[in-house]
Motif scaffolding. Structure first.
Motif, mmCIF file in Angstrom:
data_model
loop_
_atom_site.group_PDB
_atom_site.id
_atom_site.type_symbol
_atom_site.label_atom_id
_atom_site.label_comp_id
_atom_site.label_asym_id
_atom_site.label_seq_id
_atom_site.Cartn_x
_atom_site.Cartn_y
_atom_site.Cartn_z
ATOM 1 N N ALA A 104 0.866 -1.177 0.000
ATOM 2 C CA ALA A 104 0.000 0.000 0.000
ATOM 3 C C ALA A 104 0.901 1.224 0.000
ATOM 4 O O ALA A 104 1.879 1.283 0.750
ATOM 5 N N VAL A 105 0.591 2.181 -0.852
ATOM 6 C CA VAL A 105 1.349 3.427 -0.915
ATOM 7 C C VAL A 105 0.341 4.568 -0.900
ATOM 8 O O VAL A 105 -0.645 4.535 -1.642
ATOM 9 N N GLY A 106 0.571 5.540 -0.049
ATOM 10 C CA GLY A 106 -0.349 6.673 0.045
ATOM 11 C C GLY A 106 0.399 7.970 0.200
ATOM 12 O O GLY A 106 1.594 7.988 0.494
ATOM 13 N N ALA A 151 -4.629 -0.832 1.002
ATOM 14 C CA ALA A 151 -4.597 0.385 0.186
ATOM 15 C C ALA A 151 -4.940 1.567 1.086
ATOM 16 O O ALA A 151 -5.816 1.456 1.956
ATOM 17 N N PHE A 152 -4.236 2.676 0.906
ATOM 18 C CA PHE A 152 -4.518 3.898 1.660
ATOM 19 C C PHE A 152 -5.338 4.854 0.806
ATOM 20 O O PHE A 152 -5.196 4.899 -0.417
ATOM 21 N N ASP A 155 -8.979 11.298 2.044
ATOM 22 C CA ASP A 155 -10.156 11.964 1.499
ATOM 23 C C ASP A 155 -9.915 13.470 1.380
ATOM 24 O O ASP A 155 -8.925 13.997 1.899
ATOM 25 N N ASP A 156 -10.834 14.145 0.706
ATOM 26 C CA ASP A 156 -10.703 15.593 0.507
ATOM 27 C C ASP A 156 -10.691 16.366 1.823
ATOM 28 O O ASP A 156 -10.133 17.458 1.899
ATOM 29 N N ASP A 157 -11.317 15.795 2.854
ATOM 30 C CA ASP A 157 -11.335 16.464 4.156
ATOM 31 C C ASP A 157 -10.101 16.140 4.993
ATOM 32 O O ASP A 157 -10.003 16.541 6.160
ATOM 33 N N GLY A 158 -9.147 15.396 4.430
ATOM 34 C CA GLY A 158 -7.908 15.082 5.130
ATOM 35 C C GLY A 158 -7.949 13.810 5.945
ATOM 36 O O GLY A 158 -6.917 13.378 6.467
ATOM 37 N N ARG A 159 -9.115 13.179 6.054
ATOM 38 C CA ARG A 159 -9.206 11.946 6.831
ATOM 39 C C ARG A 159 -8.562 10.798 6.055
ATOM 40 O O ARG A 159 -8.662 10.715 4.834
ATOM 41 N N LEU A 160 -7.879 9.915 6.795
ATOM 42 C CA LEU A 160 -7.100 8.829 6.202
ATOM 43 C C LEU A 160 -7.783 7.495 6.464
ATOM 44 O O LEU A 160 -8.187 7.203 7.591
ATOM 45 N N TYR A 161 -7.872 6.679 5.407
ATOM 46 C CA TYR A 161 -8.503 5.366 5.516
ATOM 47 C C TYR A 161 -7.565 4.293 4.973
ATOM 48 O O TYR A 161 -6.735 4.563 4.111
ATOM 49 N N MET A 162 -7.742 3.083 5.505
ATOM 50 C CA MET A 162 -7.047 1.935 4.951
ATOM 51 C C MET A 162 -8.080 0.869 4.613
ATOM 52 O O MET A 162 -8.996 0.601 5.405
ATOM 53 N N TYR A 163 -7.943 0.298 3.433
ATOM 54 C CA TYR A 163 -8.790 -0.799 2.990
ATOM 55 C C TYR A 163 -7.912 -2.022 2.809
ATOM 56 O O TYR A 163 -6.733 -1.904 2.510
#
Length: 201
Positions: A104-106, A151-152, A155-163
């Protein structure tokens, strides 16, 4: 003789013009990827192997990571690729030959982050603000939840997610990560179940 010289000149000019106008790149990308590190594969014949490529745009350049390459590539145009040799496993990552399997690269702010697939909580998330110079350091020593085929997503609001998810039985999972600690917030949610009747495996 003059005709031959004229034809050579025309051919040279056409070649230069064609190169100057090239705006496309090939798929698959032509890179010198590595030999498989999987034990006993040599008994089946030495061969190159990689999978799970991921490309991110970082500060105007493209960065390509894929499974077990002991490094990564960068490019400004997706045609000419530059290899950077790098191993990401830590001393405590014993019992595995996978160097960033299905990575995963973000991009989070001005920082690139990298994480390899794992079923354990022993893999580090790495960070760099200058990956072209191979300047990396551990962001966190271990991610509590691990994750295979991660995968990272920022989002547009700066929140970070991992799937993550790679199964014909279990679903695709998603979870929000804390932007300061990079640890999970809450528990993973089931995002998408396999529809074998529609797509097969």
């Amino acid at each position: 003789m003059k005709k031959i010289k004229l034809l050579v000149l025309i051919f040279a000019l056409c070649s230069v013009t064609a190169q100057a106008q090239q705006r496309t790149y090939c798929n698959p990308i032509n890179i010198d990827y590595g030999y498989t590190p999987i034990p006993n594969f040599a008994a089946w014949g030495k061969h190159r192997a990689t999978a799970d490529p991921v490309i991110v745009n970082y500060k105007g350049d493209y960065y390509l990571f894929s499974t077990n390459q002991w490094g990564y590539w960068w490019s400004s145009d997706m045609m000419k690729w530059n290899y950077v040799s790098r191993k990401f496993l830590r001393p405590w990552n014993t019992g595995t030959y996978d160097e960033l399997c299905a990575p995963a690269v973000g991009v989070v702010g001005d920082t690139m982050i990298v994480f390899g697939s794992t079923y354990t909580n022993k893999f580090s998330i790495w960070m760099s603000t200058d990956p072209k110079a191979n300047d990396w350091k551990p962001l966190i020593d271990s991610l509590d939840i691990g994750g295979w085929d991660p995968a990272f997503f920022t989002d547009d609001d700066g929140r970070l997610y991992m799937y993550n998810g790679s199964s014909n039985v279990y679903p695709l999972y998603g979870i929000e990560l804390n932007r300061k600690s990079f640890q999970p917030m809450g528990t993973r949610k089931e995002m998408y179940m396999l529809q074998s009747w529609r797509y097969g495996w």
